[in-house]
Design an enzyme around this catalytic site. Sequence first.
Site, short mmCIF file in Angstrom:
data_model
loop_
_atom_site.label_atom_id
_atom_site.label_comp_id
_atom_site.label_asym_id
_atom_site.label_seq_id
_atom_site.Cartn_x
_atom_site.Cartn_y
_atom_site.Cartn_z
CG HIS A 135 -2.03 0.97 1.19
ND1 HIS A 135 -2.12 1.96 0.27
CD2 HIS A 135 -3.09 1.15 2.02
CE1 HIS A 135 -3.17 2.72 0.54
NE2 HIS A 135 -3.78 2.25 1.59
CG HIS A 148 -2.49 4.55 -10.61
ND1 HIS A 148 -3.79 4.19 -10.41
CD2 HIS A 148 -2.04 5.07 -9.44
CE1 HIS A 148 -4.13 4.50 -9.16
NE2 HIS A 148 -3.09 5.03 -8.56
CG ASP A 163 3.54 6.58 -5.28
OD1 ASP A 163 3.34 7.38 -4.35
OD2 ASP A 163 2.76 5.64 -5.54
#
Lengths: 380, 380
Positions: free
Chosen positions: B222, B261, B317
């Site tokens: 996560h 993603h 990220d």
Amino acid sequence: MAEVSYAKGLEGVIAAESRICKVDGENGQLYYLGYPITELVASCTFEEVTYLLLYGELPNRDQLAVFSAKMRNSRDLPEPVVAMVRDFPASAHPMELLQSVISYVSSYVEHRIHHGPHCNCRDTLHQISEIATVVATYQRVRDGHDYLVPRRDLSHGANFLYLLRGEDPDADEGEMMDKALILHAEHGFNASTFTARVVASTMSTCYCSMSAAIGALFGSLHGGANEKVMDMVDAIATRDNAKEWVNRALDRKDKIMGMGHRVYRAKDPRAIVMEEYLQQLSEKKQDFTYYEILKEVEHAFRERMEEKGKPIYPNVDFFSGAVYRLLGIPTILFTPIFAISRASGWLSHILEQRSDNRLFRPKALYTGSGPRSVVPIAER
Amino acid sequence: MAEVSYAKGLEGVIAAESRICKVDGENGQLYYLGYPITELVASCTFEEVTYLLLYGELPNRDQLAVFSAKMRNSRDLPEPVVAMVRDFPASAHPMELLQSVISYVSSYVEHRIHHGPHCNCRDTLHQISEIATVVATYQRVRDGHDYLVPRRDLSHGANFLYLLRGEDPDADEGEMMDKALILHAEHGFNASTFTARVVASTMSTCYCSMSAAIGALFGSLHGGANEKVMDMVDAIATRDNAKEWVNRALDRKDKIMGMGHRVYRAKDPRAIVMEEYLQQLSEKKQDFTYYEILKEVEHAFRERMEEKGKPIYPNVDFFSGAVYRLLGIPTILFTPIFAISRASGWLSHILEQRSDNRLFRPKALYTGSGPRSVVPIAER
């Protein structure tokens, strides 16, 4: 937005496979790993059942000796955790403390916990053992005492009573406490166990997963039913009041706590055991007040339900609060005791989740606003 | 046991309705309460966005002044919490500390939290504000300093940098930190947000629900992706190595962190903003090392993907770790910073869950043993 249908609360939705627990509601049976709960309570200690939940099979004597030593060696609290318990505000609930302690404790575990399907959590059993010590220490501090070093010669249940009381419990009471922990150790995908699995599915640690589960158990829709049963018993006060109290409550369409269960159509097998314990303890203490009130409530309730053709039986919570009270345990500890017990089931589910993991990531049905532009704050 | 089919990890299963977040993956758009993330970042502070998430509308000036004062007044840590941070073992992870602190903090909240659909958690914003203070204090203690009293004249992001550094950040960096928090504040039913909702569905407290969510975010599946991106950047070391490094990794079928993603088919809108920040900071610090390596990785990766006809873009990220590094933030704080930010989203979902609650209680598919009898331990 009723066009798309979905199961609210995931009711009836299968979330994962599990080998751990089977509830046969029709026949009033509960099995851990295939073993009927009644047989486990009759023949095993809480440590044996914990081994069963973590390894899938009951231990032989040698296996149990090793496992039991590990559990008992993990009972002590590190000093900073004792300090947390001491400093804990008197007005707060011990479940908040417990949730906090368990993730904190993980940092004191000698063997570091890995973020992966395999970790050493069957070996470092602090996350099960220390829960009992924290709960007892919380109560000791409330009573004006301080940390008492846990005993290693006592069962998990007996040691808990020892810590609470500061003296040895007699053998019967120690055993009864230990058996009560077996009864609550596991019950499938309830909200706290499901929480533990969701957190474990991210490859978080066992400790952090169990801490999260404690947070869920704290909710008034999950833990706390036996507390409410005892509130009812206190309100009724004497057996002669019980029938009228129940009838009035039912006339008002109030819920009678501890009656009925979502899953069991027959009597909850755990309730049968708990009722026996309550009988035994009432006899021993020569105090039948709780028992008589509860039986009156049960009869009055059943009469009313039979009129409607609805046989509804007491569940385990109906009797457990009275058992704990007769063991001298304050009401505020009832939900924490549930956590002491369920810790074994949580860890079992965490290990199972990891063994064949998929991250839990359901969908939301979006019912919100369409795209809109930000108005600068000066113009709002 | 493949006869009954179910969605592993609840993939594609609707768990609840939500008005909070919409991801338009096709067009690379992310909306909080209908507002595009790019507009929110351009026009708002983290406090405004937190208000939006908790109240459903952006505040006007007066509303923001009141709300902002509440958030800022809730930044200080009670002394026993500071003691927890000080005593925290050096080898442990700050996410364990954070999970622990948040359920502990609830016991210090002046207005007690109720177990019901309505509570005062919009007023006692400790569960959002203190996360930042705990993370910064953790780092201060590691650096050999002690607790620094939070400032009330700084934004949420700027105050965090102030606490970390012990001196005022310049205005640009304070603002950039604040905006970075907006970018991560909310993203639908990820595992931690879902955890928060499951715990909230038991009517547990906001604090206990958020503590549980922190436990989920700690999992390596996560949180932590930007940490891994920076591990990659460190391994690559110079821009000239990047292309070969990527090609070799892809030949080994390794995953390139920060790329692609699940939801976005176009570029993650947050990545576009983060890349701008990285450019600005690289310019300011006159240090383009991270930026150049990352851009080389992106190009090398895209070339390989285009050969396969798979356009895969960097996600948020990919750039955020480098931004934090240039802001002087140690890598171990990256996931805790995610928690500082996502706290607003979690609380938003907790409030939404409570407003139309159903206890989460899915089913397990039982795949275990049939009934069997307990063999006494002496015969095992």
